[in-house]
Design a protein around this motif. Structure first.
Motif, PDB file in Angstrom:
ATOM      1  N   ASP A 168       7.226  37.572  -6.921  1.00 51.32           N
ATOM      2  CA  ASP A 168       7.224  37.777  -5.476  1.00 51.32           C
ATOM      3  C   ASP A 168       8.162  36.795  -4.780  1.00 51.32           C
ATOM      4  O   ASP A 168       7.745  35.966  -3.961  1.00 51.32           O
TER       5      ASP A 168
ATOM      6  N   THR B 298       2.010  43.001   3.726  1.00 52.58           N
ATOM      7  CA  THR B 298       3.264  43.690   3.435  1.00 52.58           C
ATOM      8  C   THR B 298       3.530  43.642   1.934  1.00 52.58           C
ATOM      9  O   THR B 298       2.956  42.831   1.206  1.00 52.58           O
ATOM     10  N   ARG B 299       4.405  44.549   1.471  1.00 51.74           N
ATOM     11  CA  ARG B 299       4.733  44.639   0.052  1.00 51.74           C
ATOM     12  C   ARG B 299       6.190  44.239  -0.171  1.00 51.74           C
ATOM     13  O   ARG B 299       7.005  44.269   0.741  1.00 51.74           O
TER      14      ARG B 299
ATOM     15  N   VAL C 191       8.787  36.827  -1.044  1.00 47.21           N
ATOM     16  CA  VAL C 191       8.796  38.245  -0.680  1.00 47.21           C
ATOM     17  C   VAL C 191       7.677  38.903  -1.496  1.00 47.21           C
ATOM     18  O   VAL C 191       7.726  38.874  -2.719  1.00 47.21           O
ATOM     19  N   PRO C 192       6.665  39.458  -0.844  1.00 47.20           N
ATOM     20  CA  PRO C 192       6.522  39.613   0.597  1.00 47.20           C
ATOM     21  C   PRO C 192       6.247  38.282   1.301  1.00 47.20           C
ATOM     22  O   PRO C 192       5.628  37.390   0.732  1.00 47.20           O
TER      23      PRO C 192
ATOM     24  N   ASP D 133       8.662  46.638   1.104  1.00 44.96           N
ATOM     25  CA  ASP D 133       8.812  46.790   2.557  1.00 44.96           C
ATOM     26  C   ASP D 133      10.038  46.047   3.084  1.00 44.96           C
ATOM     27  O   ASP D 133      10.409  46.217   4.254  1.00 44.96           O
ATOM     28  N   TYR D 134      10.660  45.220   2.233  1.00 43.91           N
ATOM     29  CA  TYR D 134      11.740  44.348   2.676  1.00 43.91           C
ATOM     30  C   TYR D 134      13.084  44.860   2.170  1.00 43.91           C
ATOM     31  O   TYR D 134      13.174  45.628   1.208  1.00 43.91           O
TER      32      TYR D 134
ATOM     33  N   SER E  60      12.005  42.938   7.230  1.00 48.12           N
ATOM     34  CA  SER E  60      11.146  44.095   7.035  1.00 48.12           C
ATOM     35  C   SER E  60      10.795  44.692   8.391  1.00 48.12           C
ATOM     36  O   SER E  60      10.583  43.950   9.368  1.00 48.12           O
TER      37      SER E  60
END
Length: 289
Positions: A245, A153-154, A147-148, A157-158, A219
């Motif tokens: 991440d 995407t960041r 993740v991401p 965002d999830y 997301s």
């Protein structure tokens, strides 16, 4: 590196710890599993056995004798034997030995089978008591998902999406990794938990007896994600290393010691008894989309 695959998934594994090393969707070549960057956390999907979490003072007592076990037990650091390997399935096996019996006085057989079925990875645990007295154990999963997940995407965002509406507190962990005696508010009549790095600055989010049997990482910025199914697992840990991440979705049959734990193995919350020759089985799975 060992591999199983089908038309949808390519999964790579290591016999060391029977640990997942890579999960890729063939159609879009997207890697779902954490890289294992040691700057944050060097593992990817350890197996937690014969305990889950940490023991108070890293010790427990059984039959009047004190034993020492590190956090999450020893299986994650041991070499398993491959006992079956087909194109789509692989079975790893671990048995007690002289070293394990010094820390855990029970003869056992642990089998972990991974199977790909369409876009789903099935993970089966089988524990057999090979001794002549009741065996006490816990077992759990610890898979870390990127993740991401998608470029552009960041992390923020999830969100975690639960398959049932949840009102549930989280059980804080002490600096030594023990569970507090009372929970803190977390989920209130919701099916979502937005992700942010600060959620994990005080260690894992530990839940007991969720209504949900599945949690997805999704997301609105992408159609890709993963959904973990865990029917029959009474405890759930959600964790990430600080500012890393990835997010671990951890179905557990077992939990860390309470801060006021007695240290007696039979009194440990979540510990499971297994009669001689009896076999325990449990399955979790993950769908990749």
């Amino acid at each position: 590196m060992l591999e199983i695959s089908n038309d949808f998934l390519q999964v790579r594994l290591s016999a060391q710890g029977a640990e997942l090393q890579s999960i890729t969707r063939k159609d879009h070549q997207l890697e779902y599993l954490w890289s294992g960057d040691p700057a944050f956390w060097g593992k990817k999907s350890p197996i937690l056995f014969p305990i889950v979490g940490g023991l108070k003072n890293n010790a427990y007592r059984y039959n009047g004798r004190e034993y020492h076990l590190g956090r999450h037990g020893f299986a994650r650091d041991m070499a398993f034997t491959v006992t079956l390997h087909t194109a789509s399935s692989i079975n790893f096996s671990l048995q007690d030995n002289e070293s394990t019996l010094q820390h855990y006085p029970f003869p056992f057989s642990l089998n972990v089978r991974y199977t790909v079925q369409d876009a789903t990875l099935l993970v089966n645990y089988e524990v057999q008591n090979m001794g002549d007295e009741v065996m006490y154990f816990s077992i759990g999963a610890h898979p870390a998902f990127r993740v991401p997940l998608v470029a552009g995407t960041r992390f923020e965002d999830y969100a975690l999406h639960f398959n049932e509406t949840e009102t549930a507190g989280v059980w804080p962990l002490s600096a030594g990794g023990q569970i507090a005696t009372t929970p803190l508010p977390c989920l209130e009549e919701t099916r979502q938990l937005p992700l942010k790095k600060e959620l994990f600055y005080k260690d894992a989010l530990v839940f007991k007896h969720l209504a949900s049997t599945a949690i997805a990482i999704r997301s609105a910025q992408t159609a890709h994600g993963v959904e973990v199914h865990f029917p029959g697992f009474p405890y759930m840990g959600i964790w990430s290393a600080k500012d890393a991440d990835f997010v671990c979705i951890e179905p557990w049959c077992g939990i860390a010691d309470h801060v006021d734990a007695t240290g007696e193995l039979q009194e440990k919350e979540g510990i499971m008894p297994l009669k001689p020759e009896e076999i325990f089985q449990k399955q979790w799975s993950a769908v990749f989309f």
